[in-house]
Motif scaffolding. Structure first.
Motif, PDB file in Angstrom:
ATOM      1  N   LEU A  40       3.000  10.956   0.172  1.00  0.00           N
ATOM      2  CA  LEU A  40       3.290   9.879  -0.874  1.00  0.00           C
ATOM      3  C   LEU A  40       1.964   9.077  -0.434  1.00  0.00           C
ATOM      4  O   LEU A  40       2.324   8.388  -1.845  1.00  0.00           O
ATOM      5  N   LEU A  41       1.307   9.254   0.143  1.00  0.00           N
ATOM      6  CA  LEU A  41      -0.019   8.227   0.127  1.00  0.00           C
ATOM      7  C   LEU A  41      -0.793   8.756  -1.401  1.00  0.00           C
ATOM      8  O   LEU A  41      -1.199   9.939  -1.442  1.00  0.00           O
ATOM      9  N   GLY A  73      -4.639   3.684  -2.266  1.00  0.00           N
ATOM     10  CA  GLY A  73      -4.485   2.629  -2.580  1.00  0.00           C
ATOM     11  C   GLY A  73      -4.082   1.535  -2.274  1.00  0.00           C
ATOM     12  O   GLY A  73      -4.539   1.658  -1.407  1.00  0.00           O
ATOM     13  N   LYS A  74      -3.662   0.911  -3.187  1.00  0.00           N
ATOM     14  CA  LYS A  74      -3.001  -0.626  -2.554  1.00  0.00           C
ATOM     15  C   LYS A  74      -1.985  -1.148  -2.093  1.00  0.00           C
ATOM     16  O   LYS A  74      -1.110  -1.059  -3.049  1.00  0.00           O
ATOM     17  N   VAL A  75      -2.038  -1.958  -1.114  1.00  0.00           N
ATOM     18  CA  VAL A  75      -0.568  -2.745  -0.562  1.00  0.00           C
ATOM     19  C   VAL A  75      -0.668  -4.264  -0.698  1.00  0.00           C
ATOM     20  O   VAL A  75      -1.859  -4.363   0.042  1.00  0.00           O
ATOM     21  N   VAL A  76       0.369  -5.141  -0.920  1.00  0.00           N
ATOM     22  CA  VAL A  76       0.184  -6.697  -1.389  1.00  0.00           C
ATOM     23  C   VAL A  76       1.257  -7.032   0.433  1.00  0.00           C
ATOM     24  O   VAL A  76       2.371  -6.600  -0.485  1.00  0.00           O
ATOM     25  N   VAL A 109       8.225  -6.694  -5.580  1.00  0.00           N
ATOM     26  CA  VAL A 109       8.394  -6.122  -3.593  1.00  0.00           C
ATOM     27  C   VAL A 109       6.512  -6.168  -2.726  1.00  0.00           C
ATOM     28  O   VAL A 109       6.231  -6.156  -3.401  1.00  0.00           O
ATOM     29  N   LEU A 131      -0.007  -1.214   7.850  1.00  0.00           N
ATOM     30  CA  LEU A 131       0.780  -0.420   6.493  1.00  0.00           C
ATOM     31  C   LEU A 131      -0.334   0.060   5.642  1.00  0.00           C
ATOM     32  O   LEU A 131      -1.051   0.183   5.394  1.00  0.00           O
ATOM     33  N   LEU A 132       0.341   1.392   5.266  1.00  0.00           N
ATOM     34  CA  LEU A 132      -0.018   2.296   4.760  1.00  0.00           C
ATOM     35  C   LEU A 132       0.300   2.539   3.333  1.00  0.00           C
ATOM     36  O   LEU A 132      -0.369   2.742   2.418  1.00  0.00           O
ATOM     37  N   HIS A 133       1.716   1.799   2.855  1.00  0.00           N
ATOM     38  CA  HIS A 133       2.181   2.694   1.335  1.00  0.00           C
ATOM     39  C   HIS A 133       3.890   1.658   1.758  1.00  0.00           C
ATOM     40  O   HIS A 133       4.145   1.847   2.516  1.00  0.00           O
ATOM     41  N   LEU A 134       3.991   1.909   0.297  1.00  0.00           N
ATOM     42  CA  LEU A 134       5.557   1.313   0.436  1.00  0.00           C
ATOM     43  C   LEU A 134       6.340   2.400  -0.231  1.00  0.00           C
ATOM     44  O   LEU A 134       5.869   2.934  -1.795  1.00  0.00           O
TER      45      LEU A 134
END
Lengths: 376, 280
Positions: free
Chosen positions: A58-59, A63-66, A88, A193-196
């Protein structure tokens, strides 16, 4: 055989199934019957695929996650999500050294309703200092009022690891009725944290895998009206459950928020007097109220949905976000693979089924509906 | 899709049903004429070594612009509803190779629902074909001198009926080679006294040292391209910015700071931004 259309969205809506007459749509076209064998074969193949592929797929490549610190005041959090164009964010608690929850649009809807509620302790000034963690504790009390059987224990964060199977991730999303599951790895000393992950990502994997081998999933060619999937407007004289939730543009925002919370739906179609689709108001639109602190200046009862939607459009223009199409639609005769392709577009969580030409609303298919059907 | 060879036999009924061997005299003749072979593509490169793995399944070349070819690949795009919102996908060139025995080799695949069979061009000891396809997963098999075969060098799978197919998983990007990354040894730190003395007034009189310019190439400053797109898509970060911590004071408030960092996880990159409150 008459196809049955179970109301499969959420338990909040009546669980009765609706019987649709053999000549439901004013045309004499034959609705092809869907073969159980086809359904079983397709479900089996999808299940095998999901079990043999992991969340790592899925990654994106980059990618960027906040994430937000749980000690941030709620008001800051609201603004950050709005500025970043996200809806989210996972919550990090420094004291315990791990991610402890998720901040979602539902939180903001509940907060706004509390602000408008004169009997509540929460005021706008307090939002500046009221930390997310304090809000989450107070939220437990609120939600217990709604469904009456909320547990006393705060909900643990539902997360998944990068080597968990896609099937586990999808089941977690469905069973816990959450839109997002953070993918976190515990390899190092600190959880990373890798991904939502959301159903959109899983669906994209499924589509990518089966798209170019259409023979492997026979049900993909079937029109959606022949598949027991989604929620449909009950025809006159056959309504068994609650009316399909729709609103007019001059309805108040407070009505919309009530529907979004109590009916446990994630979006409400906005229709005109002929039930033709104009727009859709979803939970994630709530962050547009952060524009110019609109939430402070308005009373929810006095703001109409039409005005709230205008705010959303202005918000997109200000930040130059390419919002794309707001309402994604399809026809009842569209084949399943087309519906799946559309639902796999990021940001699209539901399709409104409309009548060709008049755009009269006939039903809704959401990601959750689709996955409940595909996973059996 | 591509050039349908005039001599290409559709295979009659034999390609449609699984379990029947292809008819002996419907095998297409491959190889022969150069001018028939994928006329628009560059001529196949001369063989320089005998290794069958010389051509990896995905070759990092720039996508060829062939607008007439892009749309016709998918048998999914048959709709007349007028609500079309899908974008025609960029084709990605890839090589399919057969490196075993055989006189005439062709390939058929799920890219057109097994309708056509394309001959492979002989190149030394191997047979190859160049295909341009949108990103996705495809099944295919070879027809070698009339027999259905699969290549054990490449990923393959069996279906419930016992038929074996090769799998082509075509990514939009070429995955990084982890072997070349993990072998990287960071150079030793230059000789100096790495003490932690407080700066004195003479230090403040000097200009501060410049930040290495490559560190400016962080993904953190890239604005989100799509509203509500979760996760936002970024381009592959430069290796120099990895494992560095960036800080930004909040735009809307002085009491919020954003901490950002890009890490590698296996062969993918993750940029995490954490918003923290600073207590006054």
């Amino acid at each position: 055989m008459i196809p049955r259309f179970p109301v499969s969205r959420t338990p909040g809506i009546s669980g009765d199934s609706m019987e649709i007459d053999g000549d439901p749509f004013h045309h004499a076209e034959a609705v092809p019957k869907i073969l159980d064998a086809d359904v079983e074969l397709s479900r089996h193949r999808i299940s095998v695929f999901l079990s043999t592929h992991t969340a790592y797929e899925l990654l994106p490549e980059s990618g960027k996650v906040v994430a937000l610190d749980v000690a941030l005041p709620v008001k800051q959090a609201f603004h950050i999500l709005y500025e970043q164009g996200i809806s989210v964010a996972p919550l990090w608690d420094h004291d315990v050294g791990r991610f402890v929850g998720i901040l979602s649009p539902l939180d903001f809807i509940l907060i706004l309703r509390e602000l408008g509620n004169h009997g509540s302790d929460l005021t706008e000034e307090e939002l500046e200092t009221h930390a997310i963690s304090a809000w989450k504790e107070g939220k437990l009390q609120l939600t217990r009022k709604f469904d009456g059987n909320g547990s006393l224990h705060p909900r643990r964060l539902i997360d998944a690891g990068p080597h968990d199977s896609l099937k586990d991730v999808a089941l977690k999303l469905l069973q816990n009725k959450v839109a997002t599951v953070p993918i976190i790895t515990h390899d190092g000393s600190v959880p990373q944290l890798l991904h939502l992950a959301s159903l959109t990502g899983v669906l994209k994997c499924i589509c990518r895998h089966f798209k170019h081998s259409p023979a492997s999933l026979p049900i993909l060619q079937q029109p959606i009206c022949s598949i027991p999937l989604g929620t449909w407007v009950p025809k006159i004289g056959e309504s068994n459950g609650r009316p399909f939730a729709m609103l007019r543009p001059n309805a108040s925002l407070s009505d919309a928020l009530t529907l979004l919370v109590q009916a446990e739906v994630s979006a409400v179609p906005i229709v005109d007097d002929n039930d033709s689709l104009l727009d859709i108001y979803s939970r994630s639109d709530i962050t547009a109220l952060a524009k110019d602190r609109a939430y402070a200046q308005i009373h929810l009862n006095e703001l109409s949905i039409h005005q709230a939607l205008q705010l959303t459009q202005e918000a997109s223009a200000t930040y130059g976000f390419f919002n794309g199409q707001r309402c994604h639609m399809c026809l009842r005769s569209d084949p399943l693979h087309k519906v799946m392709d559309r639902l796999a577009i990021p940001g699209v969580r539901r399709l409104v089924i409309v009548e060709a030409g008049s755009k009269r609303v006939e039903g809704i298919i959401s990601l959750t509906d689709l996955f409940r059907f595909l996973l059996g | 899709m591509g050039n349908v060879n005039g001599r290409d036999d559709g295979g009659g009924g034999s390609t449609a049903s699984i379990g029947n061997g292809p008819d002996g005299n419907s095998v297409v003749r491959g190889g022969g004429d150069d001018n028939d072979f994928m006329g628009h593509s560059p001529p196949p490169s001369p063989r320089v070594s005998g290794s069958p793995l010389m051509f990896t399944p995905q070759v990092p070349v720039a996508p060829l612009q062939r607008p007439d070819e892009m749309q016709s690949n998918n048998s999914w795009m048959h709709n007349s509803s007028g609500y079309e919102d899908t974008v025609p996908e960029q084709g990605i060139p890839t090589m399919i190779t057969w490196s075993y025995d055989g006189k005439e080799v062709a390939v058929e695949g799920s890219w057109d629902n097994w309708k056509t069979r394309k001959p492979l061009q002989r190149s030394g000891k191997d047979f190859i074909i160049l295909k341009v396809l949108p990103s996705g997963v495809y099944q295919y098999r070879f027809v070698v001198d009339g027999q259905w075969r699969y290549s054990p060098d490449v990923q393959w799978t069996k279906d419930e009926a016992g038929n074996t197919f090769n799998i082509l998983d075509l990514q939009e990007y070429v995955p990084e080679d982890i072997g070349s990354i993990s072998g990287f040894e960071p150079p030793r730190s230059p000789d100096s006294s790495y003490n932690n003395l407080q700066l004195g007034s003479e230090d403040y009189a000097k200009e501060p040292p410049l930040v290495p310019p490559h560190l400016q190439m962080t993904l953190l400053n890239a604005p989100p391209l799509h509203h509500m797109e979760n996760p936002p898509i970024s381009s592959r970060p430069q290796h120099v910015v990895i494992n560095h911590l960036y800080m930004q004071k909040g735009k809307s408030s002085d009491s919020v700071v954003a901490l950002g960092s890009t890490h590698r996880f296996l062969s993918k990159y993750v940029t995490v931004v954490l918003y923290k409150s600073i207590h006054q």
